[in-house]
Structure formats: C-alpha cells, structure tokens
Scaffold this active site. Structure first.
Site, mmCIF file in Angstrom:
data_model
loop_
_atom_site.group_PDB
_atom_site.id
_atom_site.type_symbol
_atom_site.label_atom_id
_atom_site.label_comp_id
_atom_site.label_asym_id
_atom_site.label_seq_id
_atom_site.Cartn_x
_atom_site.Cartn_y
_atom_site.Cartn_z
ATOM 1 C CG ASP A 83 -13.179 31.114 -53.466
ATOM 2 O OD1 ASP A 83 -14.000 30.431 -54.152
ATOM 3 O OD2 ASP A 83 -12.068 31.161 -52.823
ATOM 4 C CG ASP A 94 -14.297 26.236 -53.918
ATOM 5 O OD1 ASP A 94 -14.303 27.460 -54.284
ATOM 6 O OD2 ASP A 94 -13.636 25.787 -52.695
ATOM 7 C CG HIS A 156 -10.807 22.391 -50.277
ATOM 8 N ND1 HIS A 156 -12.124 21.990 -50.721
ATOM 9 C CD2 HIS A 156 -10.477 23.519 -50.820
ATOM 10 C CE1 HIS A 156 -12.495 23.240 -51.380
ATOM 11 N NE2 HIS A 156 -11.670 24.326 -51.329
ATOM 12 C CG HIS A 164 -12.454 23.293 -46.869
ATOM 13 N ND1 HIS A 164 -11.091 23.383 -47.063
ATOM 14 C CD2 HIS A 164 -13.238 23.956 -47.442
ATOM 15 C CE1 HIS A 164 -11.094 24.724 -47.918
ATOM 16 N NE2 HIS A 164 -12.374 25.004 -47.842
ATOM 17 C CD GLU A 188 -8.637 27.124 -52.387
ATOM 18 O OE1 GLU A 188 -9.180 28.482 -52.598
ATOM 19 O OE2 GLU A 188 -9.642 26.207 -51.861
ATOM 20 C CD GLU A 280 -11.141 27.293 -55.192
ATOM 21 O OE1 GLU A 280 -11.581 28.196 -54.945
ATOM 22 O OE2 GLU A 280 -11.300 26.057 -54.594
#
Ligand code: CO
Length: 294
Positions: A83, A94, A156, A164, A188, A280
């Site tokens: 990640d 992300d 998020h 976030h 995710e 994700e």
C-alpha cells in the site's frame, strides 16, 4: 476541483501506475521488507513525486499500518499487501495491491476477490449509487466468494495534505444515502476468510502530526521542525527520521508523542489472524465524471 488539483493528482497517479506495474514483477519471496519499501519510496522521488506516507507492507493477518523499522529484519512471504501513495504539492493518490508469495490457491482467491470488489465498487460509483450501495457491492462480492469484507477498515476522501478527509467509503452496507460529490476518493476493500474485523496491535512507528507546539528540548525541536516542513500533516515513519538524524530521532519521537504533538498509529491485525487481501485505487470525480487515477 481546480486545475492544479486535477493535474497534480493525475501526475501522481501516473507515477503510481508505473511503479505498481514494475513492482508486481520484481517483488519476490524472501526479499527484506526494508529493501522493498525503500525501493518504492526511492522510485517515487525519482519519478518526481514524494511518498504520501510510508510504504505499508502487511503480511497475512496484518491488514494495515506495518512499515519496516530502521533495523527491520522481516522478509517478504505469505499474502503481502503493498500500500503506497504519492503526493505532489500535497495532492495525494493512494493505492494498494496484494501478491501471493506462498503459491497458495486460497491466497489467490482472496486477492482476486479483493480486485473484483474494487471493480464492482468503482462501477457502483460510476452509476452514481449511495455509499450504502457501494458498501453493499463490496460486501456481496466478498460473501459470494465465501469471504468477508473487513468492516472496520474503509476507503476515504482525500484532500490536499489530508490523506483521510471528511467522507468514509464503507466496505459494508452502512445504510448511508450520501452520494459522492466532485472530489478525490480512495476505495479499498479488504477481504478475509476470517472474522472480518481488525484490532489494534503494537505501535507501528508510523506517526502523524497532531498539532504544533513549543518544545524546550533542542533535539526534539529540530526534529519537529523537520516533520512540519517535510510532511506537513501527512503520515511519516521513524525509519525515515533515523535515516536523516540517526537513532537520536527515536528519543525525540517518543518525547513528541508523550507531549501530545504526534499521534502514532498501531498495526491493524485481523481478529482471527486470518490472511487479508487488499486492493485499492484512487478515483477523481470531476463534474460528475469518474476517472481512475491509479
Ligand atoms: Co487508503
């Protein structure tokens, strides 16, 4: 959505795509996690971005927030989640992918299910469905395969310097009737054959600035200034600071955490210690149009 935001996020997304494509090939069983994390972090910088947070490398039941410490000896094995995020001017994308290093058909099925859940969730966003409906799609994809989606982990919204921000994208039906407006969002799904919940494990060495303040200790003051200048409110880790300042950074991090200026994240571990797969992606919604950035 302003032009700078869209362009920075797109550029960060291109960096992510390039690194991910190559990493899937060069990540091998037995590789030290620290080498793996540093290779990705170095490539991000080479390609013109900055790591938005330390590379998270969760093995098996470790779902999130594991990054190698400066003296980490762990090697890659099992169901490994990679990640990582890229930021340009504080605009963050992300993403995460999972690899099976055990040649296990069960791991492969978990990974395929997390990828399918992500696809189905993005489809749901494109159909302008509610957060509750997006969560339902993820939950159903998991249960159709005989698995669970982890309920207390979620996607998020992302804002500048804020990994976030306000909205949460659930991995289950939380009955929310909210629909996603223009913005940047990470989706995710985490999939497991276990209970489908994570608990707080040990301290992770990943920190985030809570607030600024005056510090008497000169070491800690120097390190706090560096944190504010380099990372702003994005997460960072002890490994990065040891690299810059040596092990005296560890004393200062402890001090800054006890003074309430830093928050330290804990490892997030699946409750029944069952392996977890994660997929994700970051999307941008601009004038109602959905674009996948990573
Ligand atoms: Co995320």
């Amino acid at each position: 959505m302003n032009k700078e935001e869209i362009e920075s996020a797109r550029k960060a997304g291109e960096i992510v795509k390039k690194i991910k494509k190559e990493a899937i090939i060069w990540i091998k069983q037995g590789m030290p996690l620290i080498e793996l994390a540093e290779k990705i972090e170095t490539q991000i910088v080479k390609l013109g971005g900055k790591p938005a947070f330390p590379v998270n490398l969760g093995i098996n039941e470790y779902a999130a927030h594991y990054t190698p410490s400066h003296d980490d000896k762990t090697i890659a094995y099992g169901l490994l989640k990679v990640d990582f995020g890229v930021q340009i001017n504080g605009y963050v994308v992300d993403n995460a992918f999972s690899i099976d290093l055990d040649n296990s058909s069960k791991n492969k099925k978990l990974i395929e299910t997390s990828e399918l859940a992500l696809e189905n969730a993005i489809e749901s966003v494109k159909n302008n469905e509610t957060l509750g409906e997006i969560g339902t799609k993820i939950q159903k994809t998991a249960s159709d395969a005989g698995f669970s989606a982890i309920q207390n982990l979620s996607g998020h919204e992302i804002s500048q310097w804020e990994l976030h921000s306000s909205l949460t994208i659930p991995n289950y039906n939380n009955n929310s009737t909210i629909k996603l407006d223009d913005g940047i969002y990470a989706i995710e799904p985490f999939i497991t054959a276990g209970e489908g919940k994570v608990y707080d494990g040990k301290d992770s060495g990943i920190y985030e600035l809570k607030k600024s303040g005056s510090v008497r200790d000169s070491n800690a003051r120097e390190i706090l200034k560096y944190i504010i200048d380099e990372y702003n409110s994005l997460p960072f880790c002890s490994r990065w600071l040891v690299k810059k300042f040596g092990t005296r950074a560890l004393v200062s991090l402890n001090f800054l955490e006890s003074a309430g200026l830093l928050h330290q994240f804990t490892h997030l571990v699946e409750k029944s210690k069952s392996p977890v797969a994660q997929s994700e992606a970051t999307i941008i919604i601009n004038k109602g149009e959905v674009e996948i950035l990573t």
